[in-house]
Each structure stands twice: as C-alpha cells, then as structure tokens.
Design a protein around this motif. Structure first.
Motif, short mmCIF file in Angstrom:
data_model
loop_
_atom_site.label_atom_id
_atom_site.label_comp_id
_atom_site.label_asym_id
_atom_site.label_seq_id
_atom_site.Cartn_x
_atom_site.Cartn_y
_atom_site.Cartn_z
N THR A 40 34.91 -13.33 14.54
CA THR A 40 33.97 -13.96 13.62
C THR A 40 33.90 -15.45 13.93
OG1 THR A 40 34.61 -12.36 11.91
CG2 THR A 40 33.40 -14.33 11.19
N PHE A 41 32.71 -15.90 14.30
CA PHE A 41 32.49 -17.31 14.60
C PHE A 41 31.86 -17.99 13.40
CE2 PHE A 41 32.62 -15.34 18.74
CZ PHE A 41 33.37 -16.24 19.48
N GLY A 42 32.31 -19.19 13.13
CA GLY A 42 31.71 -20.04 12.11
C GLY A 42 31.36 -21.35 12.79
N PHE A 43 30.29 -22.00 12.33
CA PHE A 43 29.95 -23.27 12.94
C PHE A 43 29.25 -24.18 11.95
CE2 PHE A 43 26.37 -20.54 13.69
CZ PHE A 43 25.25 -21.34 13.48
N SER A 44 29.35 -25.45 12.24
CA SER A 44 28.68 -26.47 11.45
C SER A 44 27.41 -26.89 12.19
CB SER A 44 29.60 -27.68 11.28
OG SER A 44 28.89 -28.75 10.72
N PRO A 45 26.24 -26.58 11.64
CA PRO A 45 24.99 -26.95 12.32
C PRO A 45 24.88 -28.45 12.60
CG PRO A 45 24.54 -25.46 10.49
CD PRO A 45 25.99 -25.86 10.40
N LYS A 46 25.49 -29.27 11.77
CA LYS A 46 25.43 -30.72 11.98
C LYS A 46 26.20 -31.15 13.22
CE LYS A 46 24.80 -31.82 7.14
NZ LYS A 46 25.36 -32.45 5.95
N GLN A 47 27.20 -30.35 13.63
CA GLN A 47 28.02 -30.70 14.79
C GLN A 47 27.59 -29.99 16.07
OE1 GLN A 47 31.84 -29.69 12.91
NE2 GLN A 47 32.41 -31.82 13.26
N ARG A 48 26.64 -29.08 15.98
CA ARG A 48 26.21 -28.33 17.17
C ARG A 48 24.76 -28.67 17.49
NH1 ARG A 48 29.59 -24.87 19.18
NH2 ARG A 48 27.98 -23.82 20.34
N GLN A 49 24.55 -29.16 18.69
CA GLN A 49 23.21 -29.53 19.12
C GLN A 49 22.46 -28.33 19.69
OE1 GLN A 49 22.06 -32.58 18.43
NE2 GLN A 49 24.04 -32.86 17.45
N ASN A 50 23.19 -27.37 20.26
CA ASN A 50 22.58 -26.19 20.88
C ASN A 50 23.10 -24.93 20.21
OD1 ASN A 50 21.22 -27.75 22.90
ND2 ASN A 50 23.15 -27.96 23.96
N GLY A 51 22.52 -23.81 20.56
CA GLY A 51 22.98 -22.52 20.05
C GLY A 51 24.36 -22.17 20.60
N LEU A 52 24.81 -20.99 20.29
CA LEU A 52 26.12 -20.52 20.71
C LEU A 52 25.98 -19.48 21.81
CD1 LEU A 52 29.19 -20.33 20.29
CD2 LEU A 52 28.74 -18.61 18.52
N ARG A 53 26.71 -19.69 22.90
CA ARG A 53 26.78 -18.72 23.99
C ARG A 53 28.25 -18.48 24.28
NH1 ARG A 53 28.15 -18.76 28.92
NH2 ARG A 53 28.03 -21.00 29.17
N VAL A 54 28.67 -17.22 24.19
CA VAL A 54 30.07 -16.86 24.41
C VAL A 54 30.14 -15.69 25.38
CG1 VAL A 54 32.20 -16.03 23.32
CG2 VAL A 54 30.68 -17.54 22.06
N GLU A 55 31.02 -15.81 26.36
CA GLU A 55 31.31 -14.70 27.27
C GLU A 55 32.78 -14.34 27.10
OE1 GLU A 55 29.86 -14.78 31.36
OE2 GLU A 55 28.73 -16.57 30.79
N LEU A 56 33.05 -13.05 26.95
CA LEU A 56 34.41 -12.54 26.84
C LEU A 56 34.84 -12.10 28.23
CD1 LEU A 56 36.54 -11.84 24.67
CD2 LEU A 56 35.52 -9.58 24.55
N LYS A 57 35.95 -12.68 28.72
CA LYS A 57 36.40 -12.39 30.08
C LYS A 57 37.85 -11.94 30.07
CE LYS A 57 33.20 -15.53 32.26
NZ LYS A 57 33.00 -16.54 33.28
N ALA A 58 38.15 -10.93 30.88
CA ALA A 58 39.52 -10.42 30.99
C ALA A 58 40.36 -11.41 31.80
CB ALA A 58 39.52 -9.06 31.67
N VAL A 59 41.55 -11.72 31.29
CA VAL A 59 42.47 -12.60 32.00
C VAL A 59 43.31 -11.78 32.97
CG1 VAL A 59 44.48 -14.12 31.74
CG2 VAL A 59 42.54 -14.33 30.19
N ASP A 60 43.66 -10.57 32.55
CA ASP A 60 44.45 -9.68 33.40
C ASP A 60 43.64 -8.41 33.65
OD1 ASP A 60 44.76 -8.06 31.07
OD2 ASP A 60 46.51 -9.22 30.51
N GLY A 61 44.08 -7.62 34.58
CA GLY A 61 43.37 -6.39 34.92
C GLY A 61 43.57 -5.28 33.92
#
Length: 72
Positions: free
Chosen positions: A41-62
């Motif tokens: 669950t992501f929360g954000f403050s619109p006043k502190q974010r100039q752009n939208g949110l882009r998140v990629e989930l990446k595996a650290v291990d195999g």
C-alpha cells in the motif's frame, strides 16, 4: 515462493509504503517477503510529488517469484 525483492521507484519524495500493514522505513532497501499473497500500500503527499508514481518490483535473488494482481 519466499524471497527478497527491491522496488525501483521513480521518486520516493512524499511517499510511504506498507507491506501487509507494516510500515517500510527505507524504500530503497531490499524487502524480504514470505510465501503467499502480500499487499503493498503506497501513500503519498501530492504537495511533495511533482510527477506520478512508477514502481517496478524486481527480484533480488533467484528464489522469489511474483505475480502482481490488480490495484485500487
């Protein structure tokens, strides 16, 4: 499958994250996840974010495998 993931986020400014209701303090640090469905669950403050949110989930291990499901 349990394992460790990393979030590739376009900007962490004004952003908070909870994994299964628990606050994540360092969004750049790897996150250890148990086997099963997890809720991010992501929360954000619109006043502190100039752009939208882009998140990629990446595996650290195999070991980890994941399948994103819908969002709200």
């Amino acid at each position: 499958m349990a394992g460790t993931v990393r979030l590739d986020i376009n900007s962490v400014d004004g952003l908070t994250l909870r994994v299964d209701g628990k606050q994540v303090n360092d969004l750049a640090a790897p996150i250890s996840l148990e086997k099963g469905r997890r809720t991010l669950t992501f929360g954000f403050s619109p006043k502190q974010r100039q752009n939208g949110l882009r998140v990629e989930l990446k595996a650290v291990d195999g070991a980890v495998k994941f399948q994103p499901e819908g969002g709200h």
